[in-house]
Write a protein that holds these residues in place. Structure first.
Motif, PDB file in Angstrom:
ATOM      1  N   TYR A 248       0.938  -1.345   0.157  1.00 26.23           N
ATOM      2  CA  TYR A 248      -0.109  -0.294   0.254  1.00 26.23           C
ATOM      3  C   TYR A 248       0.827   1.041  -0.038  1.00 26.23           C
ATOM      4  O   TYR A 248       0.528   2.547  -1.041  1.00 26.23           O
ATOM      5  N   PRO A 249       2.106   1.502   1.274  1.00 26.24           N
ATOM      6  CA  PRO A 249       2.600   2.599   0.748  1.00 26.24           C
ATOM      7  C   PRO A 249       2.904   3.011  -0.528  1.00 26.24           C
ATOM      8  O   PRO A 249       3.557   4.060  -0.942  1.00 26.24           O
ATOM      9  N   VAL A 250       3.406   2.213  -1.280  1.00 25.71           N
ATOM     10  CA  VAL A 250       3.522   2.425  -3.080  1.00 25.71           C
ATOM     11  C   VAL A 250       2.603   2.906  -3.543  1.00 25.71           C
ATOM     12  O   VAL A 250       2.574   3.536  -4.380  1.00 25.71           O
ATOM     13  N   ASP A 251       1.540   2.298  -3.188  1.00 25.61           N
ATOM     14  CA  ASP A 251      -0.103   3.145  -3.863  1.00 25.61           C
ATOM     15  C   ASP A 251       0.478   4.301  -3.688  1.00 25.61           C
ATOM     16  O   ASP A 251      -0.333   4.905  -4.482  1.00 25.61           O
ATOM     17  N   VAL A 252       0.282   4.890  -2.572  1.00 23.59           N
ATOM     18  CA  VAL A 252       0.266   6.698  -2.098  1.00 23.59           C
ATOM     19  C   VAL A 252       0.929   6.932  -3.015  1.00 23.59           C
ATOM     20  O   VAL A 252       1.134   7.862  -3.334  1.00 23.59           O
ATOM     21  N   ILE A 253       3.002   6.357  -2.831  1.00 18.89           N
ATOM     22  CA  ILE A 253       3.663   7.095  -4.450  1.00 18.89           C
ATOM     23  C   ILE A 253       2.897   6.983  -5.694  1.00 18.89           C
ATOM     24  O   ILE A 253       3.453   8.899  -6.498  1.00 18.89           O
ATOM     25  N   LYS A 254       2.415   6.233  -6.043  1.00 19.05           N
ATOM     26  CA  LYS A 254       2.222   6.152  -6.898  1.00 19.05           C
ATOM     27  C   LYS A 254       0.867   7.057  -8.195  1.00 19.05           C
ATOM     28  O   LYS A 254       0.803   8.336  -8.112  1.00 19.05           O
ATOM     29  N   SER A 255      -0.260   7.041  -6.535  1.00 15.06           N
ATOM     30  CA  SER A 255      -1.011   8.076  -6.851  1.00 15.06           C
ATOM     31  C   SER A 255      -1.180   9.796  -6.288  1.00 15.06           C
ATOM     32  O   SER A 255      -1.488  10.568  -7.682  1.00 15.06           O
ATOM     33  N   ARG A 256       0.161   9.962  -5.855  1.00 15.73           N
ATOM     34  CA  ARG A 256       0.895  11.755  -5.779  1.00 15.73           C
ATOM     35  C   ARG A 256       1.431  11.697  -7.001  1.00 15.73           C
ATOM     36  O   ARG A 256       1.157  12.788  -7.121  1.00 15.73           O
ATOM     37  N   LEU A 257       2.114  10.806  -7.301  1.00 14.96           N
ATOM     38  CA  LEU A 257       2.828  10.712  -8.842  1.00 14.96           C
ATOM     39  C   LEU A 257       1.865  11.685 -10.397  1.00 14.96           C
ATOM     40  O   LEU A 257       1.995  11.967 -10.727  1.00 14.96           O
TER      41      LEU A 257
END
Length: 245
Positions: free
Chosen positions: A158-167
């Motif tokens: 999930y933490p990777v998904d947060v970064i992906k969404s922000r980018l």
């Protein structure tokens, strides 16, 4: 009410292809690996996650941009994107192939191990619960195994998904804030601490259980049905051969 369904066009266009790729690649990978072991389940799932990223990334980019459209404006004069397809076309015209693949690296980092955990968890739970074709409780068991596999998959990445969404949302309505993945991680940590990497987790898990429970149960029951038909056809062919017909 329509605001709750902003960006729904993109998932509806892409999810059919994504699920077809995921289960197709995973099944073929397991046949190539031959032995049905937990390690092979993880590898086959990881391969499926890697390959479907090619569709998943642009689909989620369009969904994110559609959901962000009009954010922060009291009464937006006009919509920049008419629908998800128009969104991808406009991004391509403005930024080229790199534009519609924004967030691809983080998507691959999320999907590859995420789908490995997904199929490994499902296989482990299905075996533990003994989901045999003749079991009268097979459907609730499959639903439980599928739902929990979805939750395990999201928790693992999930933490990777947060970064992906922000980018992918970066630059909507203004200048770009992040220079890349590491810069996004640093700025998110500096502003919000560790909580930045769990933002939205509850709603994601609430969605993950029913969606993946239904997906896995449907696919598994369909495959069981098709295999029974294949076995019946083989048995009939064998009887005909023995009878000389």
């Amino acid at each position: 009410m329509l605001g709750l369904y902003k960006g729904i066009g993109s998932p509806m266009m892409g999810l059919t292809f994504i699920n077809a790729i995921v289960f197709g690649v995973q099944g073929n990978a397991m046949r190539m690996l031959a032995a049905d072991t937990p390690g092979h389940q993880f590898l086959a799932g990881a391969a499926a996650g890697l390959i479907q990223s090619a569709i998943c990334c642009p689909m989620e980019l369009a969904k994110t941009r559609m959901q962000m459209q009009g954010t922060g404006q009291k009464s937006p004069s006009r919509k920049l994107y008419r629908n998800s397809l128009d969104c991808l076309v406009r991004i391509y015209r403005k930024e080229g192939i790199r534009g519609i693949n924004r967030g691809m690296v983080t998507t691959v980092i999320r999907e590859t191990p995420g789908f490995g955990v997904y199929f490994l968890t499902y296989d482990t739970l299905a075996r533990s619960l003994r989901c045999d074709p003749g079991d009268p409780y097979i459907i609730p068991k499959l639903l439980l195994a599928g739902g929990m596999s979805g939750i395990a998959s999201w928790l693992s990445t999930y933490p990777v998904d947060v970064i992906k969404s922000r980018l992918q949302a970066d630059g909507v309505g203004g200048a770009n804030r992040y220079d890349g993945i590491l810069d996004c991680v640093r700025q998110s940590w500096r502003r919000e601490g560790w909580r930045a990497f769990t933002r939205g987790l509850t709603s994601t898990l609430l969605r993950a259980f029913p969606v993946n429970a239904t997906t896995f149960a449907t696919v598994t029951l369909f495959l069981m049905y098709m295999r029974q038909d294949d076995e019946c056809e083989k048995a009939c062919e064998s009887d005909l051969q023995h009878s000389g017909l």
